[in-house]
Write an enzyme that holds these catalytic residues in place. Structure first.
Site, PDB file in Angstrom:
ATOM      1  N   ARG A   1      15.738   1.817  38.168  1.00  0.00           N
ATOM      2  CA  ARG A   1      16.237   2.633  37.051  1.00  0.00           C
ATOM      3  C   ARG A   1      15.129   3.022  36.067  1.00  0.00           C
ATOM      4  NH1 ARG A   1      19.496   2.385  40.511  1.00  0.00           N
ATOM      5  NH2 ARG A   1      21.761   2.155  40.280  1.00  0.00           N
ATOM      6  N   LEU A   2      13.874   2.928  36.480  1.00  0.00           N
ATOM      7  CA  LEU A   2      12.759   3.357  35.640  1.00  0.00           C
ATOM      8  C   LEU A   2      12.434   4.820  35.963  1.00  0.00           C
ATOM      9  CD1 LEU A   2      10.498   0.172  35.801  1.00  0.00           C
ATOM     10  CD2 LEU A   2      12.101   0.862  33.996  1.00  0.00           C
TER      11      LEU A   2
END
Length: 212
Positions: free
Chosen positions: A190-191
């Site tokens: 989720r970066l």
């Protein structure tokens, strides 16, 4: 269904500042061309978000029909809900959900009606049945049955038999003039990579990386 447990990683690629074009239109064109090469269905589909005079938002899928340095264009009935919303509040947003390539593009801007000549030129390229449908449907109005719609279509088909179908005066286009365009690329854990172009007073674009 345990929806809260549905998840996956986004691993197709990344996005760096050095990858970006100097302006969002060129960057959008590059991404759209990649989408077309990937043979994704409906690459021009976008979610148009509007809000009425009370602030109530609405969203719907429409098709992008053109874009250049002036903005992003779509066509619609000028008496539809979206058109009433735009009249009350011309600030709108577009979302291109290109999940196949783990990407999104968000456009924030102001809607302005395209010139009649531009709308006429596009309308003339539509399939004849689509032209007639523009006359037959009072978009967003309540009707008692589908038969009403089909009867209207048949009536206008006969009315325009043997002649070109003119553009209805209540049908036209809008151009979304952007002041901000965000490019989102999914990444692992989720970066995600997010970059936003912001329009400056001098006509240039400022590019910033956003935290995911």
């Amino acid at each position: 269904m345990e929806i809260d447990q549905w998840r996956r990683e986004y691993l197709q690629g990344g996005l760096q500042r050095s990858d970006l074009a100097a302006d969002p239109i060129r960057q959008f064109r590059a991404w759209l061309e990649e989408l077309v090469k990937a043979d994704v269905s409906d690459p021009s589909a976008m979610c148009l978000s509007t809000a009425d005079a009370s602030g109530q938002p609405s969203q719907r899928i429409v098709l992008l029909k053109g874009f250049d340095e002036r903005g992003f264009v779509f066509y619609t009935n000028l008496k539809s809900q979206k058109a009433w919303d735009i009249t009350a509040n011309p600030k709108v947003s577009l979302l291109f959900p290109w999940h196949f390539l783990e990407r999104q593009v968000i456009v924030r801007g102001v809607a302005e009606q395209v010139a009649d000549a531009e709308a006429d030129a596009y309308f003339s390229t539509r399939p004849r049945d689509s032209q007639i449908a523009a006359w037959a449907s009072h978009q967003s109005d309540a009707i008692t049955s589908r038969q009403v719609l089909e009867d209207n279509f048949e009536a206008f088909s006969k009315n325009f038999e043997g002649q070109d179908v003119p553009r209805p005066e209540f049908w036209g286009g809008y151009r979304i003039v952007p002041h901000a365009v965000e490019f989102w690329q999914g990444r692992a854990s989720r970066l995600h990579d997010r970059f936003i172009y912001r329009a400056m007073d001098d006509g240039e674009w400022q590019i910033e990386r956003l935290s995911p």
